[in-house]
Motif scaffolding. Structure first.
Motif, PDB file in Angstrom:
ATOM      1  N   VAL A 261       0.829  -1.200   0.000  1.00 20.03           N
ATOM      2  CA  VAL A 261       0.000   0.000   0.000  1.00 20.03           C
ATOM      3  C   VAL A 261       0.867   1.255   0.000  1.00 20.03           C
ATOM      4  O   VAL A 261       0.637   2.193  -0.780  1.00 20.03           O
ATOM      5  CB  VAL A 261      -0.951  -0.003   1.214  1.00 20.03           C
ATOM      6  CG1 VAL A 261      -1.667   1.339   1.340  1.00 20.03           C
ATOM      7  CG2 VAL A 261      -1.961  -1.144   1.096  1.00 20.03           C
ATOM      8  N   ALA A 262       1.872   1.299   0.866  1.00 20.63           N
ATOM      9  CA  ALA A 262       2.763   2.459   0.931  1.00 20.63           C
ATOM     10  C   ALA A 262       3.441   2.703  -0.404  1.00 20.63           C
ATOM     11  O   ALA A 262       3.680   3.855  -0.802  1.00 20.63           O
ATOM     12  CB  ALA A 262       3.802   2.256   2.028  1.00 20.63           C
ATOM     13  N   ASN A 263       3.741   1.629  -1.102  1.00 19.45           N
ATOM     14  CA  ASN A 263       4.413   1.722  -2.402  1.00 19.45           C
ATOM     15  C   ASN A 263       3.501   2.279  -3.487  1.00 19.45           C
ATOM     16  O   ASN A 263       3.960   2.925  -4.436  1.00 19.45           O
ATOM     17  CB  ASN A 263       4.915   0.336  -2.815  1.00 19.45           C
ATOM     18  CG  ASN A 263       5.826   0.365  -4.022  1.00 19.45           C
ATOM     19  OD1 ASN A 263       6.841   1.049  -3.999  1.00 19.45           O
ATOM     20  ND2 ASN A 263       5.469  -0.373  -5.057  1.00 19.45           N
ATOM     21  N   ASP A 264       2.201   2.052  -3.358  1.00 18.22           N
ATOM     22  CA  ASP A 264       1.250   2.538  -4.365  1.00 18.22           C
ATOM     23  C   ASP A 264       0.975   4.031  -4.218  1.00 18.22           C
ATOM     24  O   ASP A 264       0.565   4.684  -5.169  1.00 18.22           O
ATOM     25  CB  ASP A 264      -0.069   1.762  -4.268  1.00 18.22           C
ATOM     26  CG  ASP A 264      -1.056   2.160  -5.357  1.00 18.22           C
ATOM     27  OD1 ASP A 264      -0.646   2.219  -6.540  1.00 18.22           O
ATOM     28  OD2 ASP A 264      -2.223   2.424  -5.034  1.00 18.22           O
ATOM     29  N   ILE A 265       1.177   4.569  -3.023  1.00 21.00           N
ATOM     30  CA  ILE A 265       0.926   5.987  -2.768  1.00 21.00           C
ATOM     31  C   ILE A 265       2.194   6.797  -3.042  1.00 21.00           C
ATOM     32  O   ILE A 265       3.292   6.413  -2.631  1.00 21.00           O
ATOM     33  CB  ILE A 265       0.470   6.208  -1.316  1.00 21.00           C
ATOM     34  CG1 ILE A 265      -0.874   5.512  -1.059  1.00 21.00           C
ATOM     35  CG2 ILE A 265       0.383   7.691  -0.985  1.00 21.00           C
ATOM     36  CD1 ILE A 265      -2.039   6.104  -1.824  1.00 21.00           C
ATOM     37  N   ALA A 266       2.038   7.928  -3.720  1.00 27.13           N
ATOM     38  CA  ALA A 266       3.167   8.812  -4.004  1.00 27.13           C
ATOM     39  C   ALA A 266       2.759  10.259  -3.782  1.00 27.13           C
ATOM     40  O   ALA A 266       1.587  10.619  -3.933  1.00 27.13           O
ATOM     41  CB  ALA A 266       3.647   8.622  -5.445  1.00 27.13           C
ATOM     42  N   LEU A 267       3.717  11.087  -3.426  1.00 25.23           N
ATOM     43  CA  LEU A 267       3.486  12.517  -3.361  1.00 25.23           C
ATOM     44  C   LEU A 267       3.192  13.040  -4.758  1.00 25.23           C
ATOM     45  O   LEU A 267       3.814  12.622  -5.735  1.00 25.23           O
ATOM     46  CB  LEU A 267       4.703  13.229  -2.778  1.00 25.23           C
ATOM     47  CG  LEU A 267       4.943  13.025  -1.282  1.00 25.23           C
ATOM     48  CD1 LEU A 267       6.325  13.544  -0.902  1.00 25.23           C
ATOM     49  CD2 LEU A 267       3.866  13.721  -0.463  1.00 25.23           C
ATOM     50  N   SER A 268       2.235  13.967  -4.849  1.00 33.08           N
ATOM     51  CA  SER A 268       1.800  14.455  -6.160  1.00 33.08           C
ATOM     52  C   SER A 268       1.337  15.902  -6.048  1.00 33.08           C
ATOM     53  O   SER A 268       0.918  16.354  -4.977  1.00 33.08           O
ATOM     54  CB  SER A 268       0.657  13.578  -6.691  1.00 33.08           C
ATOM     55  OG  SER A 268       0.138  14.077  -7.903  1.00 33.08           O
ATOM     56  N   SER A 269       1.389  16.605  -7.152  1.00 26.98           N
ATOM     57  CA  SER A 269       0.854  17.968  -7.199  1.00 26.98           C
ATOM     58  C   SER A 269      -0.642  17.975  -7.542  1.00 26.98           C
ATOM     59  O   SER A 269      -1.279  19.029  -7.528  1.00 26.98           O
ATOM     60  CB  SER A 269       1.612  18.793  -8.231  1.00 26.98           C
ATOM     61  OG  SER A 269       1.509  18.191  -9.521  1.00 26.98           O
ATOM     62  N   SER A 270      -1.220  16.789  -7.835  1.00 24.66           N
ATOM     63  CA  SER A 270      -2.654  16.678  -8.129  1.00 24.66           C
ATOM     64  C   SER A 270      -3.226  15.542  -7.296  1.00 24.66           C
ATOM     65  O   SER A 270      -2.508  14.647  -6.875  1.00 24.66           O
ATOM     66  CB  SER A 270      -2.885  16.404  -9.616  1.00 24.66           C
ATOM     67  OG  SER A 270      -2.317  15.158  -9.991  1.00 24.66           O
ATOM     68  N   TYR A 271      -4.547  15.588  -7.076  1.00 22.78           N
ATOM     69  CA  TYR A 271      -5.142  14.562  -6.219  1.00 22.78           C
ATOM     70  C   TYR A 271      -6.022  13.579  -6.978  1.00 22.78           C
ATOM     71  O   TYR A 271      -6.544  12.640  -6.406  1.00 22.78           O
ATOM     72  CB  TYR A 271      -5.932  15.204  -5.073  1.00 22.78           C
ATOM     73  CG  TYR A 271      -7.162  15.999  -5.446  1.00 22.78           C
ATOM     74  CD1 TYR A 271      -8.446  15.432  -5.375  1.00 22.78           C
ATOM     75  CD2 TYR A 271      -7.067  17.330  -5.856  1.00 22.78           C
ATOM     76  CE1 TYR A 271      -9.567  16.154  -5.688  1.00 22.78           C
ATOM     77  CE2 TYR A 271      -8.196  18.058  -6.171  1.00 22.78           C
ATOM     78  CZ  TYR A 271      -9.446  17.477  -6.092  1.00 22.78           C
ATOM     79  OH  TYR A 271     -10.568  18.201  -6.413  1.00 22.78           O
ATOM     80  N   HIS A 272      -6.211  13.796  -8.280  1.00 24.65           N
ATOM     81  CA  HIS A 272      -6.929  12.807  -9.101  1.00 24.65           C
ATOM     82  C   HIS A 272      -6.474  12.979 -10.539  1.00 24.65           C
ATOM     83  O   HIS A 272      -5.913  13.999 -10.924  1.00 24.65           O
ATOM     84  CB  HIS A 272      -8.435  12.975  -8.974  1.00 24.65           C
ATOM     85  CG  HIS A 272      -8.962  14.240  -9.592  1.00 24.65           C
ATOM     86  ND1 HIS A 272      -9.365  14.318 -10.902  1.00 24.65           N
ATOM     87  CD2 HIS A 272      -9.156  15.473  -9.059  1.00 24.65           C
ATOM     88  CE1 HIS A 272      -9.788  15.548 -11.167  1.00 24.65           C
ATOM     89  NE2 HIS A 272      -9.672  16.261 -10.060  1.00 24.65           N
ATOM     90  N   ASP A 273      -6.726  11.954 -11.359  1.00 26.94           N
ATOM     91  CA  ASP A 273      -6.361  11.982 -12.771  1.00 26.94           C
ATOM     92  C   ASP A 273      -7.469  12.648 -13.577  1.00 26.94           C
ATOM     93  O   ASP A 273      -8.638  12.625 -13.195  1.00 26.94           O
ATOM     94  CB  ASP A 273      -6.117  10.567 -13.288  1.00 26.94           C
ATOM     95  CG  ASP A 273      -4.898   9.942 -12.652  1.00 26.94           C
ATOM     96  OD1 ASP A 273      -3.913  10.667 -12.391  1.00 26.94           O
ATOM     97  OD2 ASP A 273      -4.924   8.726 -12.389  1.00 26.94           O
TER      98      ASP A 273
END
Length: 273
Positions: A261-273
């Motif tokens: 689960v931790a591996n699937d989550i990443a820091l991003s500048s957007s919260y959805h595609d």
């Protein structure tokens, strides 16, 4: 209200065990599928989601309503009947709660019980806001639910669950954490005492500062068993959305698949595609 449905092809990219790179204020699923280089300490699932219009309101004190009271979400409630191995007696009943008017509506699933490594995307209206709902089996024993309010990034809402675990009073319920590269992953472990029924629920707010602020059962995320074996899991009111993972674990430790689960989550500048 359901507006549109689409099937997503999921990436199979393997990345480092510490989680995805990048920077930003949001915690976003990368949509990964399969083992991703990890050992899948999960069990095969009997995919048995269904729905009913017969209501079962989460009771007072076991939902986000304030002041406390029984909560009756609108719409049909969707739940897993059992998963095989007697994991549940109907659990799920995923709902979106609006603290402004103290009402809730059930998330609807147009496509259920899909194949592993397949996600489905739906656009729905809840509380007069547009939501993007992405759901499906990311890998054996790992179901992902991604809920994003796409029409109003200032709208505050909570995400809730409820149902019967079927453990007849002999229930272990624990709130646990895992240290990820992007922060703290918080999750719940629930199982019947003396039985291999290790069910894990991971809940991650999309805004990193919201995730950082959580103190489980005090603010931001709450889990409780009522009265003996009905499990309620619900969040505080946050903006943007949540990503959740529901796991049929093979044991009481690595069965949580917290590293996956931790591996699937990443820091991003957007919260959805």
């Amino acid at each position: 209200m359901l507006v549109s449905v689409g099937k997503l092809k999921s990436p199979r990219k393997v990345i480092s065990a510490g989680g995805g790179g990048g920077s930003g204020q949001f915690l976003k699923s990368q949509g990964l599928t399969g083992a991703q280089g990890f050992t899948l300490n999960t069990l095969v699932v009997s995919k048995d989601m269904s729905s009913t219009t017969v209501q079962r309101p989460p009771p007072s004190g076991f939902n986000p309503k304030s002041p406390s009271g029984s909560l009756q979400p609108s719409g049909a409630r969707f739940f897993w009947a059992d998963w095989g191995d007697d994991f549940f007696d109907d659990w799920g009943e995923f709902y979106i709660f609006n603290p402004a008017d103290q009402t809730a509506s059930y998330i609807q699933f147009s496509t259920i019980n899909g194949a592993d490594e397949t996600f489905f995307s739906e656009t729905q209206t809840h509380h007069s806001k547009t939501f993007k709902i992405v759901h499906g089996w990311a890998a054996q024993g790992i179901f992902k639910l991604d809920v994003a309010c796409t029409s109003d990034d200032t709208f505050q809402f909570a995400l809730g669950h409820y149902g019967n675990m079927g453990s007849d009073g002999g229930t272990n319920n624990s709130d646990l954490t895992h240290t990820a590269s992007w922060g703290t992953l918080r999750y719940n472990q629930n199982n019947q005492i003396g039985v291999r029924e290790f069910f894990y629920t991971h809940v991650i707010p999309k805004k990193k500062s919201d995730n950082d602020s959580i103190v489980v059962d005090t603010t931001g995320l709450f889990t409780a068993v009522f009265p003996n074996d009905k499990l309620a899991i619900y969040t505080g009111a946050f903006t943007h959305g949540f990503t959740c993972y529901y796991i049929k674990g093979a044991n009481n430790s690595t069965g949580s698949m917290a590293n996956w689960v931790a591996n699937d989550i990443a820091l991003s500048s957007s919260y959805h595609d």
